[in-house]
Motif scaffolding. Structure first.
Motif, PDB file in Angstrom:
ATOM      1  N   LEU A 167       0.830  -1.207   0.000  1.00 40.86           N
ATOM      2  CA  LEU A 167       0.000   0.000   0.000  1.00 40.86           C
ATOM      3  C   LEU A 167       0.862   1.253   0.000  1.00 40.86           C
ATOM      4  N   SER A 188       0.789  -4.913  -9.312  1.00 39.94           N
ATOM      5  CA  SER A 188      -0.672  -4.885  -9.247  1.00 39.94           C
ATOM      6  C   SER A 188      -1.314  -4.433 -10.543  1.00 39.94           C
ATOM      7  N   HIS A 211     -12.022  -3.798  -6.208  1.00 45.13           N
ATOM      8  CA  HIS A 211     -11.492  -2.731  -5.373  1.00 45.13           C
ATOM      9  C   HIS A 211     -10.044  -3.091  -5.034  1.00 45.13           C
ATOM     10  N   GLY A 212      -9.115  -2.297  -5.522  1.00 45.52           N
ATOM     11  CA  GLY A 212      -7.714  -2.543  -5.232  1.00 45.52           C
ATOM     12  C   GLY A 212      -7.191  -3.816  -5.866  1.00 45.52           C
ATOM     13  N   ARG A 247      -5.075  -7.881  -4.765  1.00 47.44           N
ATOM     14  CA  ARG A 247      -4.978  -8.827  -3.656  1.00 47.44           C
ATOM     15  C   ARG A 247      -3.992  -9.956  -3.937  1.00 47.44           C
ATOM     16  N   LEU A 279      -6.219  -1.921  -0.534  1.00 51.02           N
ATOM     17  CA  LEU A 279      -7.279  -1.025  -0.994  1.00 51.02           C
ATOM     18  C   LEU A 279      -6.780   0.412  -1.004  1.00 51.02           C
ATOM     19  N   PRO A 280      -6.037   0.789  -2.042  1.00 52.26           N
ATOM     20  CA  PRO A 280      -5.472   2.148  -2.070  1.00 52.26           C
ATOM     21  C   PRO A 280      -6.518   3.250  -1.987  1.00 52.26           C
ATOM     22  N   GLU A 281      -7.689   3.036  -2.583  1.00 48.43           N
ATOM     23  CA  GLU A 281      -8.699   4.090  -2.576  1.00 48.43           C
ATOM     24  C   GLU A 281      -9.244   4.364  -1.178  1.00 48.43           C
TER      25      GLU A 281
END
Length: 363
Positions: free
Chosen positions: A225, A245, A276-277, A279, A291-293
């Protein structure tokens, strides 16, 4: 090694609504097909939720299955940064002793980045064929399986790809993955005891087999992250997290993926792209969700075959709990959540006393 605890905070202080975490726990425990083992949530670099369902405990190593792959890719990134490995080099260049055996042009054209992204050109899993063809040297056995397509053009979730990536790292470093990662990743992150399964070659297998505590998964997720920086020290090459990623190969429509919504968005370097993001993902629900957002990491260990349903519950309950600012007046809610986490336990297994006439068999 000195293990420094992760910084902790009340959920509300980091903008996490405890009611959303309660709802997630309720959903997990109400589903008879999901057996949760652990949950850790980090927000803004702080541990805000941590719980283990007894008999599982914080220090107990857990088999990570294919989440091991993300650690293997991390080792490859470090070896690349040290000038030991080139993602654009042919795989065969690291095994010159196989030069005369490997005649298929597609096998010869396979690059390191192709095996790192599950894009070897094979259309299906080849692990049985690789080990069956050459049990003493599975890399050779893998390269002797002619790809049906050009490398880099098709995705297939293929264990020998990661095995080969890990074998290259172990060859160029002269160390096992564990020994190579210990001073470069595990010790700086504060990751304690780990164990990695080996095959008859003596190699750690890379594609699975890593046993580590949930805390190790959470720390890896936080490192990714933060673009490879840990407590002000750069551990991974700048930009590697984005490379790993990024979807290097499309996955939609392939055999393994089907219509699972969190597996049709492409595959990076041993990481899946999610709704989302992204994994790290191991069988039966071992997840490192980055989950960067939301500036958040969710690390879990589980026993379930309903892995897409598990992710659906994360998106349904946890994502709305991540608020844009600290929450006030939530002390009682945070306390109630902490108390619930402290008493998590799996229900007792069904069973009964030994049949009297056979009681002596267990004495």
């Amino acid at each position: 090694m000195t293990v420094h605890p992760l910084p902790t905070a009340d959920p509300a202080a980091q903008g996490v609504d405890a009611s959303g975490v309660h709802a997630f726990l309720d959903a997990l425990e109400a589903d008879p097909d999901i057996e949760p083992h652990s949950l850790m949530i980090l927000r803004h670099g702080h541990l805000v939720t941590a719980g283990w369902w007894a008999p599982y405990t914080a220090r107990r190593p857990h088999l990570l299955y294919s989440l091991s792959k993300s650690f293997t890719a991390t080792a490859a990134a470090l070896a690349e940064a040290e000038g030991l490995l080139d993602f654009d080099a042919p795989v065969l260049s690291y095994f010159p002793e196989f030069e005369a055996d490997i005649t298929d042009p597609r096998s010869r054209a396979m690059l390191v980045r192709h095996v790192a992204s599950m894009a070897s050109g094979h259309e299906d899993e080849t692990v049985d064929e690789a080990y069956g063809t050459d049990p003493a040297e599975p890399v050779r056995g893998f390269l002797l399986q002619p790809p049906q397509r050009d490398p880099g053009t098709v995705f297939a979730y293929n264990q020998p790809c990661t095995y080969t990536l890990g074998a290259i790292v172990q060859r160029v470093t002269g160390q096992t993955l564990t020994d190579y990662l210990r001073p470069r990743l595990f010790d700086p992150l504060g990751i304690g005891e780990t164990l990695w399964q080996r095959d008859r070659t003596g190699r750690e297998i890379g594609f699975s087999g890593l046993h580590a505590a949930t805390d190790a998964v959470a720390r890896l997720g936080q490192l990714y992250l933060d673009d490879g920086v840990w407590r002000g020290e750069r551990l991974l090459p700048r930009g590697w997290a984005a490379r790993a990623s990024h979807p290097h190969i499309p996955t939609a429509g392939t055999t393994l993926v089907g219509d699972r919504q969190d597996s049709i968005r492409g595959y990076g370097y041993q990481f899946w792209v999610s709704r989302h993001g992204f994994r790290g993902d191991g069988a039966y629900g071992q997840f490192c969700l980055v989950l960067p957002e939301h500036d958040a990491v969710v690390a879990v260990t589980t026993a379930t075959e309903r892995t897409q349903e598990y992710l659906d519950l994360v998106w349904r309950h946890l994502l709305p709990a991540f608020r844009p600012a600290p929450l006030t007046g939530r002390r009682a809610a945070d306390t109630a959540l902490r108390e619930r986490l402290e008493r998590l336990a799996l229900p007792p297994a069904d069973g009964g006393p030994a049949v009297p006439e056979r009681a002596g068999d267990w004495s």
